[in-house]
Scaffold this motif. Structure first.
Motif, short mmCIF file in Angstrom:
data_model
loop_
_atom_site.label_atom_id
_atom_site.label_comp_id
_atom_site.label_asym_id
_atom_site.label_seq_id
_atom_site.Cartn_x
_atom_site.Cartn_y
_atom_site.Cartn_z
N ALA A 147 59.33 39.30 -37.16
CA ALA A 147 59.32 40.29 -36.08
C ALA A 147 59.82 39.66 -34.78
O ALA A 147 60.61 40.26 -34.05
CB ALA A 147 57.92 40.87 -35.89
N GLN A 148 59.38 38.44 -34.51
CA GLN A 148 59.84 37.75 -33.30
C GLN A 148 61.35 37.53 -33.33
O GLN A 148 62.03 37.71 -32.32
CB GLN A 148 59.10 36.42 -33.13
N GLU A 149 61.87 37.15 -34.50
CA GLU A 149 63.31 36.96 -34.63
C GLU A 149 64.08 38.27 -34.40
O GLU A 149 65.09 38.29 -33.68
CB GLU A 149 63.65 36.40 -36.02
N ILE A 150 63.60 39.35 -34.99
CA ILE A 150 64.26 40.65 -34.86
C ILE A 150 64.23 41.13 -33.41
O ILE A 150 65.23 41.61 -32.87
CB ILE A 150 63.60 41.69 -35.80
N ILE A 151 63.08 41.01 -32.77
CA ILE A 151 62.94 41.47 -31.38
C ILE A 151 63.79 40.62 -30.45
O ILE A 151 64.47 41.14 -29.56
CB ILE A 151 61.45 41.48 -30.96
N THR A 152 63.79 39.31 -30.66
CA THR A 152 64.62 38.42 -29.83
C THR A 152 66.09 38.79 -29.96
O THR A 152 66.81 38.89 -28.96
CB THR A 152 64.40 36.94 -30.22
N GLU A 153 66.52 39.02 -31.20
CA GLU A 153 67.93 39.41 -31.42
C GLU A 153 68.23 40.77 -30.78
O GLU A 153 69.27 40.95 -30.15
CB GLU A 153 68.22 39.46 -32.92
N THR A 154 67.32 41.72 -30.90
CA THR A 154 67.52 43.04 -30.33
C THR A 154 67.62 42.99 -28.81
O THR A 154 68.44 43.69 -28.22
CB THR A 154 66.36 43.98 -30.75
N LEU A 155 66.81 42.14 -28.20
CA LEU A 155 66.80 42.06 -26.74
C LEU A 155 67.86 41.10 -26.19
O LEU A 155 67.99 40.95 -24.97
CB LEU A 155 65.41 41.67 -26.24
N SER A 156 68.62 40.48 -27.06
CA SER A 156 69.66 39.55 -26.60
C SER A 156 70.79 40.29 -25.86
O SER A 156 71.62 39.64 -25.21
CB SER A 156 70.22 38.74 -27.77
N VAL A 157 70.81 41.61 -25.94
CA VAL A 157 71.82 42.38 -25.20
C VAL A 157 71.64 42.24 -23.70
O VAL A 157 72.56 42.49 -22.93
CB VAL A 157 71.83 43.88 -25.61
N PHE A 158 70.45 41.83 -23.28
CA PHE A 158 70.17 41.64 -21.86
C PHE A 158 70.48 40.19 -21.50
O PHE A 158 69.59 39.35 -21.44
CB PHE A 158 68.72 42.01 -21.53
N GLU A 159 71.75 39.93 -21.30
CA GLU A 159 72.21 38.57 -21.03
C GLU A 159 71.55 38.01 -19.78
O GLU A 159 71.38 38.71 -18.79
CB GLU A 159 73.73 38.55 -20.87
N GLY A 160 71.19 36.74 -19.88
CA GLY A 160 70.57 36.06 -18.75
C GLY A 160 69.06 36.17 -18.72
O GLY A 160 68.40 35.53 -17.92
N TYR A 161 68.51 37.00 -19.59
CA TYR A 161 67.06 37.14 -19.67
C TYR A 161 66.56 36.40 -20.90
O TYR A 161 67.13 36.51 -21.98
CB TYR A 161 66.64 38.62 -19.73
#
Length: 168
Positions: A147-161
């Protein structure tokens, strides 16, 4: 976070919108197959005659899914340090545990007939036992990691965060 010297700000609703796209997060799967047997015996003629036996073995297969309901995940945004904080529930949950009858073998002595619910009882107890084995094998821990991997990947669209998870 800046792009072309202009600050880029995101909102919690934008982050939540990305998370909502995931839906229910099924992050771990445990498949199993096996067999379970029931034996019974009975003496005929008021307990004085020969002993009669019956037995049934059912063969089954199933799948257990674990993960998180997206509604139970909380998000906080630290705009000062550009961190997206994600809090997962303390443990993942079992989303589904499906077991299917595959085949059976039985010996049914007419003096000692099989209970019609024997196969159902065997499958239900097997389902419970397999769930305990899946939990002992770490299905819930694996679900959290995935779940952590999926959420991290999903939120990677917010560059710089940076995405960080709150320890429970």
């Amino acid at each position: 976070v800046t792009i072309n010297d202009e600050p880029v700000r995101i909102t919690i609703s934008e982050i939540q919108s990305q998370i909502d796209r995931i839906g229910t997060v099924i992050t771990s799967e445990y498949t199993y197959s096996g067999s379970a047997t029931s034996n019974a015996s009975k003496r005929s003629f008021w307990g004085l005659g020969p002993e009669h036996h019956n037995s049934m073995t059912v063969y089954y297969e199933g799948t257990i899914y674990a993960g998180y309901n997206i509604d139970s995940i909380t998000i906080e945004l630290d705009k000062t340090d550009d961190i997206i904080w994600v809090t997962l529930p303390q443990t993942a949950q079992i989303i589904d545990n499906s077991i299917a009858y595959v085949d059976s073998e039985y010996y049914d002595d007419r003096v000692c007939p099989l209970d019609p619910d024997t196969s159902t009882s065997l499958l239900n107890s097997s389902k419970t036992n397999e769930l305990a084995q899946a939990v002992n094998a770490g299905i819930l821990d694996t679900a959290e990691e995935h779940a952590q991997e999926i959420i991290t990947e999903t939120l990677s669209v917010f560059e710089g965060y940076e995405v960080r998870f709150v320890d429970n």
